[in-house]
Motif scaffolding. Sequence first.
Motif, PDB file in Angstrom:
ATOM      1  N   VAL A  51       0.855  -1.190   0.000  1.00  0.00           N
ATOM      2  CA  VAL A  51       0.000   0.000   0.000  1.00  0.00           C
ATOM      3  C   VAL A  51       0.887   1.236   0.000  1.00  0.00           C
ATOM      4  N   ASP A  52       0.683   2.103  -0.986  1.00  0.00           N
ATOM      5  CA  ASP A  52       1.320   3.421  -1.020  1.00  0.00           C
ATOM      6  C   ASP A  52       0.195   4.448  -0.943  1.00  0.00           C
ATOM      7  N   LEU A  53       0.118   5.133   0.185  1.00  0.00           N
ATOM      8  CA  LEU A  53      -1.013   6.011   0.481  1.00  0.00           C
ATOM      9  C   LEU A  53      -0.564   7.459   0.541  1.00  0.00           C
ATOM     10  N   THR A  54      -1.292   8.325  -0.152  1.00  0.00           N
ATOM     11  CA  THR A  54      -1.128   9.774  -0.025  1.00  0.00           C
ATOM     12  C   THR A  54      -2.435  10.318   0.531  1.00  0.00           C
ATOM     13  N   LEU A  55      -2.385  10.885   1.726  1.00  0.00           N
ATOM     14  CA  LEU A  55      -3.603  11.303   2.427  1.00  0.00           C
ATOM     15  C   LEU A  55      -3.430  12.722   2.943  1.00  0.00           C
ATOM     16  N   ASP A  56      -4.402  13.562   2.654  1.00  0.00           N
ATOM     17  CA  ASP A  56      -4.405  14.936   3.150  1.00  0.00           C
ATOM     18  C   ASP A  56      -5.523  15.116   4.162  1.00  0.00           C
ATOM     19  N   TYR A  57      -5.127  15.478   5.390  1.00  0.00           N
ATOM     20  CA  TYR A  57      -6.096  15.806   6.439  1.00  0.00           C
ATOM     21  C   TYR A  57      -6.491  17.281   6.334  1.00  0.00           C
ATOM     22  N   PHE A  58      -7.775  17.536   6.558  1.00  0.00           N
ATOM     23  CA  PHE A  58      -8.287  18.892   6.732  1.00  0.00           C
ATOM     24  C   PHE A  58      -9.075  18.888   8.043  1.00  0.00           C
ATOM     25  N   PRO A  59      -8.356  19.017   9.167  1.00  0.00           N
ATOM     26  CA  PRO A  59      -8.982  18.788  10.481  1.00  0.00           C
ATOM     27  C   PRO A  59     -10.174  19.682  10.772  1.00  0.00           C
ATOM     28  N   GLN A  60     -10.103  20.950  10.381  1.00  0.00           N
ATOM     29  CA  GLN A  60     -11.203  21.856  10.722  1.00  0.00           C
ATOM     30  C   GLN A  60     -12.473  21.531   9.945  1.00  0.00           C
ATOM     31  N   GLN A 112     -20.399  14.776   8.147  1.00  0.00           N
ATOM     32  CA  GLN A 112     -21.363  15.854   7.972  1.00  0.00           C
ATOM     33  C   GLN A 112     -22.216  15.968   9.231  1.00  0.00           C
ATOM     34  N   GLY A 113     -22.659  17.174   9.524  1.00  0.00           N
ATOM     35  CA  GLY A 113     -23.488  17.354  10.715  1.00  0.00           C
ATOM     36  C   GLY A 113     -22.682  17.166  11.980  1.00  0.00           C
ATOM     37  N   PHE A 114     -23.336  16.592  13.010  1.00  0.00           N
ATOM     38  CA  PHE A 114     -22.637  16.369  14.273  1.00  0.00           C
ATOM     39  C   PHE A 114     -23.262  15.200  15.008  1.00  0.00           C
ATOM     40  N   THR A 115     -22.511  14.658  15.954  1.00  0.00           N
ATOM     41  CA  THR A 115     -22.995  13.531  16.737  1.00  0.00           C
ATOM     42  C   THR A 115     -23.585  14.042  18.043  1.00  0.00           C
ATOM     43  N   GLN A 116     -24.266  13.129  18.771  1.00  0.00           N
ATOM     44  CA  GLN A 116     -25.017  13.585  19.943  1.00  0.00           C
ATOM     45  C   GLN A 116     -24.655  12.864  21.228  1.00  0.00           C
ATOM     46  N   SER A 117     -23.621  12.002  21.196  1.00  0.00           N
ATOM     47  CA  SER A 117     -23.218  11.349  22.443  1.00  0.00           C
ATOM     48  C   SER A 117     -21.809  10.803  22.314  1.00  0.00           C
ATOM     49  N   GLY A 118     -21.237  10.393  23.446  1.00  0.00           N
ATOM     50  CA  GLY A 118     -19.891   9.861  23.465  1.00  0.00           C
ATOM     51  C   GLY A 118     -19.738   8.537  22.758  1.00  0.00           C
ATOM     52  N   ASP A 119     -20.853   7.907  22.372  1.00  0.00           N
ATOM     53  CA  ASP A 119     -20.764   6.650  21.642  1.00  0.00           C
ATOM     54  C   ASP A 119     -20.366   6.864  20.190  1.00  0.00           C
ATOM     55  N   GLU A 120     -20.435   8.089  19.696  1.00  0.00           N
ATOM     56  CA  GLU A 120     -20.078   8.381  18.310  1.00  0.00           C
ATOM     57  C   GLU A 120     -19.073   9.537  18.252  1.00  0.00           C
ATOM     58  N   PRO A 121     -17.843   9.328  18.731  1.00  0.00           N
ATOM     59  CA  PRO A 121     -16.879  10.429  18.743  1.00  0.00           C
ATOM     60  C   PRO A 121     -16.258  10.722  17.381  1.00  0.00           C
ATOM     61  N   GLN A 122     -16.362   9.746  16.427  1.00  0.00           N
ATOM     62  CA  GLN A 122     -15.750   9.899  15.109  1.00  0.00           C
ATOM     63  C   GLN A 122     -14.291  10.346  15.253  1.00  0.00           C
ATOM     64  N   PRO A 123     -13.479   9.551  15.963  1.00  0.00           N
ATOM     65  CA  PRO A 123     -12.146  10.002  16.357  1.00  0.00           C
ATOM     66  C   PRO A 123     -11.122  10.043  15.233  1.00  0.00           C
ATOM     67  N   ASP A 124     -11.416   9.426  14.090  1.00  0.00           N
ATOM     68  CA  ASP A 124     -10.429   9.415  13.011  1.00  0.00           C
ATOM     69  C   ASP A 124     -10.328  10.754  12.301  1.00  0.00           C
ATOM     70  N   LEU A 125     -11.352  11.613  12.432  1.00  0.00           N
ATOM     71  CA  LEU A 125     -11.322  12.945  11.820  1.00  0.00           C
ATOM     72  C   LEU A 125     -11.860  13.953  12.832  1.00  0.00           C
ATOM     73  N   MET A 126     -10.948  14.577  13.564  1.00  0.00           N
ATOM     74  CA  MET A 126     -11.318  15.531  14.607  1.00  0.00           C
ATOM     75  C   MET A 126     -10.630  16.863  14.334  1.00  0.00           C
TER      76      MET A 126
END
Length: 641
Positions: free
Chosen positions: A189-198, A278-292
């Motif tokens: 695997v050769d991966l090129t990944l750009d994060y846009f945290p905000q 997209q949007g937002f989550t409503q509890s600690g069960d869905e932190p979506q930690p891979d993109l913060m």
Amino acid sequence: QYASDVLGFRWGWLTYVLWICFVFFIGGLTGNRLLTHILAIGLFFFMIISFEMGLAEQTIFAYAAVPGLEDYSEVSGYSIWAVASRWYFPMWVALAGVFVLLGILFWHRGQGQSWLRKFTFSGSQLYWPGKLAVVVALVLFFGLQSFIVRNVNGKGNFTPAAQQEADAANYERKYAYLSRLPQPKYSRVDLTLDYFPQQRKAVYQAEITLKNTAARPIDTLYLNFKEFVAVQTLQTTGGRLEKLYEDETHGLSAWRLPQPLDTGQTLPLTLKAEKQYQGFTQSGDEPQPDLMFNGSFGSIREFLPVIGYDADKELSENRKRSEQGLPKLTSRMAAVNDSLALRQDAYAPDALWVNGTLTIGTDAGQTAVAPGQLTRQWEKAGRRYFRYEIAQPAPFDWHVGTGRYASSVVNGKGVQTTVLYDPKHRYNIAYYQTILHKAVAFINQHLGDYPYRQVRMVEIPFYQKKFYAFPNTIAVSEKEGWLADTSGLQEKAFLHLSVASQVFAHWAQANIPVANVQGADMLRVALPEALALRFVQEQLGVKATDLLVEKKRNLYGKERNNEANREPALLYADGADYLEINKGAIALYHAMQSVGAAKFASLVRQFDPKNPRDYQTFLSFYNKLKPGLQPAGQAAFVRVY
């Protein structure tokens, strides 16, 4: 932060004000002090119990509550819940305003009034501007509620537990046959990944090499992508792949190859995609930690697909399986003699050992973390870029992330150690550096060469597991020692154990090809933990090790009571979170004491990493260990207590 929370709306002073408004409304409605007290307290406890029992799951049903009440992270703050709460709180303020105004309308101090008359809205307690304000506040409340529902439910950020369980059961029913269908495996695997945290967004391109290790040709590729991944291009040197089928509910798609892939052949793939929440989550069960906004961290499988059948989507608890009409599991993992699973890697059943490169871009001020040796970093157009290389193939259990980190670099004997940490958590960095170098020295002395010339330790938010180990990198949750007072023996022992066990996991990953069958985590998890207990004994003495063993014994006893299925013997351990890391580590540590540390290390060194397809089982290791064990030591592995 403390003042903000105590005085604010995250169950602070403003939350109490909202509840006072509600109680005032109940008082005006009932006209009875005792009944008001009973109803208000009763409704408060009913709300709490409803969430504890799972009768209610959404914060929108918890009056005055906002997302992230118990989920503050020193690294990430309130993250997406800070955005969400700015919509939830005004919604509750609007409803509280309705309660106050209606309370005034219904309040007739010193005289009784029928409920029917109260609801005519003809009372003189509230003049028409106030009554109009009630209508406006109700419109505002329902408008904000509708907006929240669209962003939480409508954009895929929340699925009720019952629906999740039904979806998992349906996935197994529809696609279980794929588990026996030949599929190619990741080999590079050769991966090129750009994060846009905000923006909570990642744009990426992966050059993937798949290899057919099956005994017959393959003409169709089955891919499981995570939610929110949008595939833009998937092609090979022979042209684009033809999409035959897509199941959006389960994230599975089928692609016809331009020509069948014969046994031993490789297939180059180019994947272009992006992922954005997209949007937002409503509890600690869905932190979506891979993109913060800060402190993003997640598996590479958040971006790259699982090939074939994804066993992680199955229901693993027998009670839930029974409720969904599925047969109960005798084990969460394949049996030790399963011919197919014996040819699969426990870290990633759809992959061989993989090498490659990762080029990660991120915002200025953030540092990108990835597996492999850091070979280059640069800045361009206000962004930072990092290139990592994995020269020697490794298990495909990789993780990537980005965050605002301070850095401490120390060059030791043949190994450079780097600690990436939240700038506020500088207290134990020198201590961590010392442990890292001692752990590497322990490996070089007892097990052979440490596999890397660089090792990084990175602090991550607490939303996921406590510890991770992948090529050149260990990740440690912010709650696991970064703020510990290291003057006490117990704290010193814990830091030595937690850091060293992950460094030893590096050695295990590079030297032990683990089969995807029962007992896999005895080699992946319990063995590094047992070696770390021995390391603590050498560094801090027997008393320190005894403290850790006792803590593990207590954790095992506590968590065993929560076991959803029947607990297996350690020989057939099936990946329960509490079993191998506690009971398994203790059993292996005592076995090491019984056969002698030198003999135990000699047996561990007999694993052969030269042919990763020759996957090993814990049962075979135990059979080598068994002659040196007393009956009680043998019983620890074969008996269920």
